[in-house]
Design a protein around this motif. Structure first.
Motif, PDB file in Angstrom:
ATOM      1  N   UNK A   1       2.850  14.285  -8.577  1.00  0.00           N
ATOM      2  CA  UNK A   1       3.820  15.375  -8.580  1.00  0.00           C
ATOM      3  C   UNK A   1       4.311  15.668  -9.998  1.00  0.00           C
ATOM      4  N   UNK A   2       4.568  14.618 -10.787  1.00  0.00           N
ATOM      5  CA  UNK A   2       5.000  14.831 -12.167  1.00  0.00           C
ATOM      6  C   UNK A   2       3.939  15.601 -12.940  1.00  0.00           C
ATOM      7  N   UNK A   3       2.687  15.228 -12.739  1.00  0.00           N
ATOM      8  CA  UNK A   3       1.586  15.910 -13.425  1.00  0.00           C
ATOM      9  C   UNK A   3       1.469  17.361 -12.955  1.00  0.00           C
ATOM     10  N   UNK A   4       1.453  17.544 -11.642  1.00  0.00           N
ATOM     11  CA  UNK A   4       1.278  18.890 -11.085  1.00  0.00           C
ATOM     12  C   UNK A   4       2.477  19.779 -11.399  1.00  0.00           C
ATOM     13  N   UNK A   5       3.681  19.235 -11.313  1.00  0.00           N
ATOM     14  CA  UNK A   5       4.857  20.075 -11.558  1.00  0.00           C
ATOM     15  C   UNK A   5       4.886  20.560 -13.006  1.00  0.00           C
TER      16      UNK A   5
ATOM     17  N   UNK B   1       0.832  -1.205   0.000  1.00  0.00           N
ATOM     18  CA  UNK B   1       0.000   0.000   0.000  1.00  0.00           C
ATOM     19  C   UNK B   1       0.868   1.258   0.000  1.00  0.00           C
ATOM     20  N   UNK B   2       1.947   1.240   0.788  1.00  0.00           N
ATOM     21  CA  UNK B   2       2.844   2.397   0.795  1.00  0.00           C
ATOM     22  C   UNK B   2       3.508   2.589  -0.561  1.00  0.00           C
ATOM     23  N   UNK B   3       3.877   1.498  -1.206  1.00  0.00           N
ATOM     24  CA  UNK B   3       4.488   1.593  -2.533  1.00  0.00           C
ATOM     25  C   UNK B   3       3.503   2.192  -3.529  1.00  0.00           C
ATOM     26  N   UNK B   4       2.232   1.772  -3.448  1.00  0.00           N
ATOM     27  CA  UNK B   4       1.209   2.341  -4.330  1.00  0.00           C
ATOM     28  C   UNK B   4       1.020   3.825  -4.040  1.00  0.00           C
ATOM     29  N   UNK B   5       1.020   4.194  -2.753  1.00  0.00           N
ATOM     30  CA  UNK B   5       0.895   5.609  -2.394  1.00  0.00           C
ATOM     31  C   UNK B   5       2.065   6.408  -2.949  1.00  0.00           C
ATOM     32  N   UNK B   6       3.266   5.871  -2.804  1.00  0.00           N
ATOM     33  CA  UNK B   6       4.459   6.560  -3.294  1.00  0.00           C
ATOM     34  C   UNK B   6       4.385   6.726  -4.808  1.00  0.00           C
ATOM     35  N   UNK B   7       3.964   5.668  -5.491  1.00  0.00           N
ATOM     36  CA  UNK B   7       3.836   5.722  -6.945  1.00  0.00           C
ATOM     37  C   UNK B   7       2.786   6.765  -7.341  1.00  0.00           C
ATOM     38  N   UNK B   8       1.658   6.770  -6.632  1.00  0.00           N
ATOM     39  CA  UNK B   8       0.610   7.757  -6.900  1.00  0.00           C
ATOM     40  C   UNK B   8       1.138   9.167  -6.665  1.00  0.00           C
ATOM     41  N   UNK B   9       1.848   9.364  -5.554  1.00  0.00           N
ATOM     42  CA  UNK B   9       2.395  10.686  -5.239  1.00  0.00           C
ATOM     43  C   UNK B   9       3.389  11.130  -6.305  1.00  0.00           C
ATOM     44  N   UNK B  10       4.247  10.209  -6.750  1.00  0.00           N
ATOM     45  CA  UNK B  10       5.208  10.562  -7.797  1.00  0.00           C
ATOM     46  C   UNK B  10       4.503  10.933  -9.090  1.00  0.00           C
ATOM     47  N   UNK B  11       3.505  10.147  -9.482  1.00  0.00           N
ATOM     48  CA  UNK B  11       2.750  10.459 -10.694  1.00  0.00           C
ATOM     49  C   UNK B  11       2.019  11.782 -10.555  1.00  0.00           C
TER      50      UNK B  11
END
Length: 140
Positions: free
Chosen positions: A74-78, A62-72
């Motif tokens: 952030x890439x979108x938002x940045x 679940x943490x890995x999925x959260x991290x992946x979601x956060x990275x995606x």
């Protein structure tokens, strides 16, 4: 009579031996029951350990999925943020050019357009600019 006494002593010895054997059997049964209880406890502990292992593995997934979601995210938002900041910078450069060229009559008009565009930009980020404080709070 001697033979009777001898038989009696043999019977008493056998009874004593039988009693000792019965006590030994009872002690062995108690030890067996303790061992069985220990095995049951070990099986329960093993089950709890596996449950904990699977819970930890699920948590890590679940943490890995959260991290992946956060990275995606952030890439979108940045990317969007970069475009928005380039827009703000281009508007700032436009004001600078108008001021340097002495076109003061256009500055007020451009400022009104810029405020509306900033308001739209703020809403896209979930911020209402008219609700922000007049002065920024100091950073501790």
């Amino acid at each position: 009579m001697t033979e009777k006494n001898s038989l009696r002593q043999d019977i008493e010895a056998l009874c004593t031996e039988r009693d000792a054997l019965e006590k030994e059997v009872e002690a062995l049964k108690a030890k067996r029951d303790d061992l069985f209880e220990g095995v049951r406890d070990a099986e329960q502990m093993k089950s709890v350990a596996w449950d904990s292992f699977y819970a930890l593995a699920d948590h890590l997934k679940a943490e890995e999925k959260q991290r992946e979601f956060a990275n995606n995210y952030w890439e979108h938002v940045s990317g969007d943020l970069k475009i928005d900041m380039e827009f703000v910078l281009s508007r700032g450069l436009r004001f600078k050019r108008l001021l340097s060229q002495g076109q003061f009559e256009l500055v007020s008009q451009e400022l009104d357009i810029f405020e509306k565009e900033l308001d739209d930009l703020g809403r896209s980020f979930g911020v209402e600019l008219d609700r922000l404080p007049e002065e920024p709070s100091p950073i501790d």
